[in-house]
Design a protein around this motif. Structure first.
Motif, PDB file in Angstrom:
ATOM      1  N   THR A  87       0.824  -1.207   0.000  1.00 40.13           N
ATOM      2  CA  THR A  87       0.000   0.000   0.000  1.00 40.13           C
ATOM      3  C   THR A  87       0.860   1.259   0.000  1.00 40.13           C
ATOM      4  OG1 THR A  87      -0.090   0.143   2.427  1.00 40.13           O
ATOM      5  CG2 THR A  87      -1.754  -1.224   1.349  1.00 40.13           C
ATOM      6  N   ALA A  88       0.231   2.349  -0.381  1.00 40.00           N
ATOM      7  CA  ALA A  88       0.785   3.689  -0.146  1.00 40.00           C
ATOM      8  C   ALA A  88      -0.387   4.549   0.297  1.00 40.00           C
ATOM      9  CB  ALA A  88       1.433   4.255  -1.399  1.00 40.00           C
ATOM     10  N   GLN A 119       9.219   5.616  -7.069  1.00 35.63           N
ATOM     11  CA  GLN A 119      10.005   4.463  -7.521  1.00 35.63           C
ATOM     12  C   GLN A 119       9.164   3.192  -7.507  1.00 35.63           C
ATOM     13  OE1 GLN A 119      14.196   4.014  -6.131  1.00 35.63           O
ATOM     14  NE2 GLN A 119      13.774   5.874  -4.949  1.00 35.63           N
ATOM     15  N   TYR A 120       8.395   2.997  -6.455  1.00 36.30           N
ATOM     16  CA  TYR A 120       7.572   1.792  -6.366  1.00 36.30           C
ATOM     17  C   TYR A 120       6.403   1.849  -7.353  1.00 36.30           C
ATOM     18  CZ  TYR A 120      10.174  -0.169  -2.493  1.00 36.30           C
ATOM     19  OH  TYR A 120      11.170  -0.740  -1.733  1.00 36.30           O
ATOM     20  N   ILE A 160       3.179  -1.359  -6.244  1.00 33.54           N
ATOM     21  CA  ILE A 160       2.142  -0.977  -5.277  1.00 33.54           C
ATOM     22  C   ILE A 160       0.801  -1.561  -5.718  1.00 33.54           C
ATOM     23  CG2 ILE A 160       0.842   0.976  -4.334  1.00 33.54           C
ATOM     24  CD1 ILE A 160       3.425   2.582  -4.337  1.00 33.54           C
ATOM     25  N   ASP A 161       0.108  -2.202  -4.787  1.00 33.05           N
ATOM     26  CA  ASP A 161      -1.186  -2.819  -5.073  1.00 33.05           C
ATOM     27  C   ASP A 161      -2.347  -1.870  -4.843  1.00 33.05           C
ATOM     28  OD1 ASP A 161       0.038  -5.398  -5.546  1.00 33.05           O
ATOM     29  OD2 ASP A 161       0.188  -5.635  -3.370  1.00 33.05           O
ATOM     30  N   ARG A 209      -7.259   0.359  -6.354  1.00 30.02           N
ATOM     31  CA  ARG A 209      -6.458  -0.851  -6.548  1.00 30.02           C
ATOM     32  C   ARG A 209      -5.886  -0.826  -7.958  1.00 30.02           C
ATOM     33  NH1 ARG A 209     -10.173  -4.250  -5.419  1.00 30.02           N
ATOM     34  NH2 ARG A 209      -9.590  -4.438  -3.216  1.00 30.02           N
ATOM     35  N   PHE A 210      -4.610  -1.164  -8.074  1.00 29.75           N
ATOM     36  CA  PHE A 210      -3.992  -1.247  -9.397  1.00 29.75           C
ATOM     37  C   PHE A 210      -4.367  -2.577 -10.053  1.00 29.75           C
ATOM     38  CE2 PHE A 210      -1.351   1.926  -7.347  1.00 29.75           C
ATOM     39  CZ  PHE A 210      -1.159   2.853  -8.358  1.00 29.75           C
TER      40      PHE A 210
END
Length: 204
Positions: free
Chosen positions: A4-5, A148-149, A155-156, A201-202
């Motif tokens: 997560t972010a 970067q992530y 990242i999900d 959500r990606f």
């Protein structure tokens, strides 16, 4: 396990003000991004304080805290927070710091440890997943680390707390990601007087 972010962001896309330094980690003009958080009961509890408001914003913050099993952050975030967090940081989980400066792992009160990772974003994430105990791994920041992530597609879920404020200038979260294309699926929208909480959500 979900990566997560979770970030507060202004209506015009800034997550920090101008002139971000070690002594001024949020930057000039960024106060509206964080004022809404400071009186939430869940946030105060994490800082070792009592009182605060129990409302929907506090519930969402507590949900994020309790779901997080490990944290990844950049060197800048660690450097700007180290003194403020003191001996009992609010993470209460293993934290992996992306850095070019190796140093021994630091053990703090309340379950927080800081492990300094010198071999890149994938290594830090792998180590965080192994330490998370089934909880989520949160990419805490700063902006460059989150970018970067995002750029690596790691990242999900992304949760943005959109604060009703226009900063006009500062540090943009999505700066430099124009060539990165990711499909986002809305998970939840919660609107409160303090912020609009958007979770995506990606889709891969």
């Amino acid at each position: 396990m979900t990566v997560t972010a979770d970030l507060a962001i202004s209506l015009d896309g800034y997550i920090a003000g101008t002139d971000v330094t070690l002594d001024n980690p949020a930057g000039d003009g960024a106060e509206p991004l964080f004022e809404w958080i400071h009186n939430l009961a869940s946030w105060r509890e994490r800082q070792g304080m009592t009182g605060g408001e129990e409302n929907r914003d506090s519930e969402l913050m507590r949900e994020w805290f309790e779901a997080t099993g490990a944290v990844v952050m950049g060197q800048m975030m660690y450097d700007t927070g180290e003194e403020f967090w003191g001996d009992n940081p609010p993470f209460r989980a293993p934290v992996f710091v992306l850095t070019h400066r190796p140093r021994p792992t630091l053990v703090r009160e309340g379950g927080t440890t800081f492990t300094f990772v010198t071999d890149g974003v994938h290594s830090a994430l792998d180590r965080a997943k192994a330490a998370a105990g089934g909880g989520n791994v949160d990419i805490a920041g700063g902006a460059d680390t989150v970018r970067q992530y995002l750029g690596e597609g790691l990242i999900d879920e992304l949760q943005l707390h959109v604060v009703p404020a226009l900063l006009g200038e500062g540090l943009r979260l999505f700066e430099g990601l124009g060539a990165v294309r990711r499909n986002l699926e809305p998970v939840r929208v919660v609107d409160t007087p303090l912020a609009t909480h958007l979770k995506y959500r990606f889709v891969r």
